[in-house]
Write a protein that holds these residues in place. Structure first.
Motif, PDB file in Angstrom:
ATOM      1  N   ARG A  71      -3.412 -16.160  -0.016  1.00 12.39           N
ATOM      2  CA  ARG A  71      -3.187 -17.159  -1.059  1.00 12.39           C
ATOM      3  C   ARG A  71      -3.896 -18.475  -0.764  1.00 12.39           C
ATOM      4  NH1 ARG A  71       0.989 -17.157  -4.559  1.00 12.39           N
ATOM      5  NH2 ARG A  71       1.766 -19.136  -3.771  1.00 12.39           N
ATOM      6  N   ILE A  74      -7.700 -18.045  -1.699  1.00 11.01           N
ATOM      7  CA  ILE A  74      -8.088 -17.957  -3.110  1.00 11.01           C
ATOM      8  C   ILE A  74      -7.631 -19.156  -3.924  1.00 11.01           C
ATOM      9  CG2 ILE A  74      -8.186 -15.440  -3.108  1.00 11.01           C
ATOM     10  CD1 ILE A  74      -5.424 -15.381  -4.217  1.00 11.01           C
ATOM     11  N   GLY A  75      -7.143 -20.183  -3.231  1.00 13.70           N
ATOM     12  CA  GLY A  75      -6.804 -21.410  -3.951  1.00 13.70           C
ATOM     13  C   GLY A  75      -5.490 -21.343  -4.699  1.00 13.70           C
ATOM     14  N   LEU A  76      -4.549 -20.539  -4.212  1.00 11.40           N
ATOM     15  CA  LEU A  76      -3.220 -20.529  -4.824  1.00 11.40           C
ATOM     16  C   LEU A  76      -2.234 -21.330  -3.994  1.00 11.40           C
ATOM     17  CD1 LEU A  76      -2.563 -16.900  -6.137  1.00 11.40           C
ATOM     18  CD2 LEU A  76      -3.115 -18.958  -7.428  1.00 11.40           C
ATOM     19  N   ARG A  99     -12.679 -19.859  -7.391  1.00 11.54           N
ATOM     20  CA  ARG A  99     -12.003 -18.939  -8.314  1.00 11.54           C
ATOM     21  C   ARG A  99     -12.986 -18.202  -9.220  1.00 11.54           C
ATOM     22  NH1 ARG A  99      -8.301 -23.683  -9.051  1.00 11.54           N
ATOM     23  NH2 ARG A  99      -6.551 -23.331  -7.632  1.00 11.54           N
ATOM     24  N   ARG A 100     -14.072 -18.887  -9.583  1.00 10.38           N
ATOM     25  CA  ARG A 100     -15.071 -18.238 -10.433  1.00 10.38           C
ATOM     26  C   ARG A 100     -15.747 -17.076  -9.712  1.00 10.38           C
ATOM     27  NH1 ARG A 100     -15.724 -23.034 -13.176  1.00 10.38           N
ATOM     28  NH2 ARG A 100     -16.647 -24.111 -11.400  1.00 10.38           N
ATOM     29  N   ILE A 102     -14.420 -15.136  -7.194  1.00  8.90           N
ATOM     30  CA  ILE A 102     -13.591 -14.129  -6.546  1.00  8.90           C
ATOM     31  C   ILE A 102     -12.722 -13.373  -7.557  1.00  8.90           C
ATOM     32  CG2 ILE A 102     -13.436 -15.387  -4.368  1.00  8.90           C
ATOM     33  CD1 ILE A 102     -10.421 -15.931  -5.591  1.00  8.90           C
ATOM     34  N   TYR A 104      -8.878 -11.162  -7.694  1.00  5.48           N
ATOM     35  CA  TYR A 104      -7.642 -11.065  -6.904  1.00  5.48           C
ATOM     36  C   TYR A 104      -6.693 -10.067  -7.533  1.00  5.48           C
ATOM     37  CZ  TYR A 104      -3.044 -12.641  -5.129  1.00  5.48           C
ATOM     38  OH  TYR A 104      -1.788 -12.724  -4.585  1.00  5.48           O
ATOM     39  N   SER A 110       0.748  -8.304 -11.604  1.00  8.29           N
ATOM     40  CA  SER A 110       0.822  -9.555 -12.354  1.00  8.29           C
ATOM     41  C   SER A 110      -0.059  -9.592 -13.596  1.00  8.29           C
ATOM     42  CB  SER A 110       0.532 -10.742 -11.436  1.00  8.29           C
ATOM     43  OG  SER A 110      -0.668 -10.534 -10.752  1.00  8.29           O
ATOM     44  N   LEU A 111      -0.345  -8.417 -14.165  1.00  7.30           N
ATOM     45  CA  LEU A 111      -0.917  -8.418 -15.510  1.00  7.30           C
ATOM     46  C   LEU A 111       0.246  -8.479 -16.502  1.00  7.30           C
ATOM     47  CD1 LEU A 111      -3.705  -5.703 -15.192  1.00  7.30           C
ATOM     48  CD2 LEU A 111      -3.911  -8.182 -15.011  1.00  7.30           C
TER      49      LEU A 111
END
Ligand SMILES: Nc1ncnc2c1ncn2[C@@H]1O[C@H](COP(=O)(O)OP(=O)(O)OP(=O)(O)O)[C@@H](O)[C@H]1O
Ligand SMILES: [Mg+2]
Lengths: 267, 376
Positions: A71, A74-76, A99-100, A102, A104, A110-111
């Protein structure tokens, strides 16, 4: 402990030919990455790198800090200390640029399960700025590959778990990211689907995408080019599966894992 | 930029319409509530015993008393020239309200166009007391106006209520004396606000609970895009609900549309940004749907009670009036009543609209700034 795959592991895209040169550019370069929650240190100054095109495994017992580390990459999640360059960009300073580049797939599905397969793909395609034509093209390729083309109008909720996971994998690849982060992609899926998953992972890596994958299945870890085993937030050992076994003086990754996570049981 | 927002709007609509429970909650329940509530608000308070202390004993005061008795809301149990016996009537529950008409009432009205009376009501049942008070204000105002009209003048009567509730109010113009005209716009505002606040305050936190927000946060979607994608669909829904409510109000309850209807809709458009923005702001902070429900209900209760819909705000204590000054519902109720019932225009409500617009921008800015794609 873990059911071994029914057949021999699929050929690694690299080990079959030559291992990745040590000089290959880095897709991930983490330096002293640390995350504390109050007094508790979930990830403790981990330093590691992943080369472009590598399949890199993240192993560790429950709560070892795999998800937390991912996390941060990936910038979460804001790191408490340390830095990481992901796909050539500093994630602490420019998370959106990372984010552009990668994709995840989270440990927890989480869809949107009240949308159809196609609606999910359209939504994320539009968010990533893909044109309608490009979205149609990509979804055709990705869905055909996992055999979901016929079910594109199904609500995601109605799909069996294995397919849902493969869909999540495909959506993560929609915008052709440079680095793909997979958090326990094979959690809870049957052995056949697990094999399919690893074939997908290898295909993706062979196409040049770097893959960072966490897993609890040690047989899967054998398929990784390199791996780390995390124990209580720290990296206990890192290297290719062979190197890890040699370093710990064991013959299987199972033993290596037990040796590190339950030293008493291993001796 | 717009492509992502459009995709998000589509997604929200798909989710709302796919879930029958949500669809019913959004479209059917408000209409039913409006129908039930506005009838309940009109008929549920039985005719209240009213004791009149008529010190004026003029034809004008007699007309006021007649109107009150004929209103269907009050039953005049007695008219006395002095205060004697008033307290006893209260204690015996013979009268629920007392109106005192001072001796220069008719003269003041004739000379200056204004006059004052005092009205006290048994505040045991607060909501009913408020309704009675509002009704009395309307009826007395109409009576005074009718008198003045027959003389060709304008009229305003100040009604002062004695403790426990202290009232100073100017009266609304409501010539048909139809209480619904006064209540239905208020109820419509409250229903739109309830739905709007609940649905938006749930929406982000629900995605946090489901985990779907992570998949969005890991995309390059900006915070502004994300919040625009949350505001827009619910704003459209709320405008549709408001339009349905207005239609029901006008065609079922004959609420007047003396002022400009487009002006009412323009105000609603601005007002809803404020309410939905507050909902989104709460939703960005909260972690669970339960937390958000608690906060939303608390806010709604506060906003609605201090909105002037059910009880005149003038009767509220000072601290409550300070809170009410920051209450967007109050301002929109004011706009609705001013435009629909009194026929006011931009000149009367323009500054209030501007104030709401500023609040809308402020609250949305706060929501965007409060939202973090990366947790700290
Ligand atoms: N937001 C948080 N607040 C407090 N503690 C947290 C938070 N997130 C994770 N932790 C703690 O950090 C530790 C590492 O959790 P993490 O989810 O990274 O483990 P993991 O290796 O992914 O485990 P698993 O294999 O079960 O997925 C755990 O003890 C967890 O409880
Ligand atoms: Mg995990």
């Amino acid at each position: 402990m873990n059911a071994p795959p029914d057949k021999a592991p699929p050929a690694s895209p690299h080990t079959a030919s030559a291992p990745l040169a040590d000089s290959a550019p880095l897709a991930i370069d983490a330096r002293g990455l640390t995350r504390r929650f109050g007094d508790f240190t979930a990830v403790n100054a981990i330093t590691f790198d992943v080369r472009q095109g590598e399949v890199f495994g993240f192993l560790g017992a429950n709560g070892a800090g795999k998800t937390t580390a991912m996390r941060m990459l990936i910038g979460l999640l804001e790191p408490t200390e340390g830095s990481a360059i992901v796909a050539g960009v500093d994630v602490v300073h420019d998370a959106d640029a990372v984010r552009r580049r990668i994709g995840y797939m989270s440990q927890r599905f989480s869809l949107y399960d009240d949308l159809t397969v196609q609606e999910n793909i359209r939504l994320f395609g539009a968010i990533y700025g893909l044109s309608d034509a490009r979205i149609a093209e990509r979804s055709e390729v990705l869905l055909a590959r996992i055999g979901l083309l016929e079910s594109r109008k199904e609500l995601v909720r109605r799909l069996p778990l294995g397919w849902r996971q493969q869909l999540a994998f495909s959506v993560a690849l929609l915008h052709e990211p440079q680095v793909l982060f997979l958090d326990e992609p094979t959690g809870g899926v049957d052995p056949i689907t697990r094999r399919v998953f690893w074939e997908l992972i290898y295909e993706t890596a062979a196409a040049g995408t770097t893959v960072l994958v966490t897993t609890h299945y040690l047989d899967e870890a054998e398929y990784c080019d390199r791996l780390t085993i995390m124990v209580d937030g720290s990296i206990a050992v890192a290297g290719s599966p062979g190197e890890v076994k040699r370093a710990l003086g064991v013959t299987t990754l199972d033993e290596a894992f037990l040796h590190l996570t339950r030293p008493a049981a291993a001796t | 930029m717009w492509r992502a927002i459009r995709a998000l709007v589509q997604k929200e609509f798909l989710q709302v319409f796919r879930d029958p429970a949500t669809a019913v909650q959004v479209f059917v329940i408000p209409v039913i509530q409006l129908l039930i509530l506005s009838n309940a608000a009109t008929f549920d308070v039985p005719r209240a015993g009213l004791l009149v202390v008529d010190e004026d004993r003029s034809t004008v005061s007699a007309q006021v008393i007649d109107r009150l008795d004929g209103s269907g809301r009050f039953r005049v149990v007695g008219v006395t020239p002095t205060e004697a016996g008033v307290e006893q009537a209260f204690l015996d529950r013979e009268a629920r309200a007392v109106l005192r008409i001072p001796h220069d009432f008719a003269r003041d009205l004739e000379r200056t166009g204004t006059a004052s009376v005092s009205f006290s009501v048994d505040a045991e049942d607060g909501a009913a007391a408020g309704i009675l008070q509002t009704a009395a204000m309307a009826i007395i105002g109409d009576a005074a106006r009718a008198v003045q009209l027959s003389r060709g003048g304008a009229a305003a009567v100040t009604v002062r209520a004695s403790p426990p509730v202290e009232v100073r109010g100017t009266l609304w113009f409501n010539p048909t004396r139809n209480y619904k005209h006064f209540m239905v716009p208020g109820l419509l505002v409250s229903l739109t606000s309830i739905i709007g606040l609940l649905i938006t305050s749930q929406s982000i936190v629900r995605e946090k609970e489901l985990g779907t927000i992570e998949q969005l946060n890991v995309t390059p979607l900006t915070r502004t895009q994300f919040l625009a994608g949350k505001l827009l669909p619910f704003w459209i829904l709320a405008m549709v609900i408001f339009s349905i409510g207005m239609t029901v109000g006008v065609f079922v309850f004959d609420i007047p549309t003396r002022g400009s209807v487009p002006l009412v809709f323009a105000s609603a458009a601005i007002y809803l940004v404020v309410v939905l923005g507050i909902g989104l702001f709460i939703s960005t902070i909260a972690r669970t749907q339960q937390q958000v429900m608690f906060v939303a209900f608390f806010l709604l209760l506060l906003f609605l009670l201090l909105s002037g819909i059910f009880t005149p705000l003038e009767s509220a204590p000072q601290w409550a009036q300070w809170i009410a000054a920051a209450n967007p519902v109050k301002y929109f109720v004011f706009i609705m009543r001013t435009v629909l019932v009194r026929g006011g225009g931009l000149a009367e409500v323009g500054s209030t609209m501007a104030g709401l617009a500023v609040a809308g921008v402020a609250v949305m800015t706060l929501a965007v700034r409060q939202y973090h794609k990366r947790s700290e």
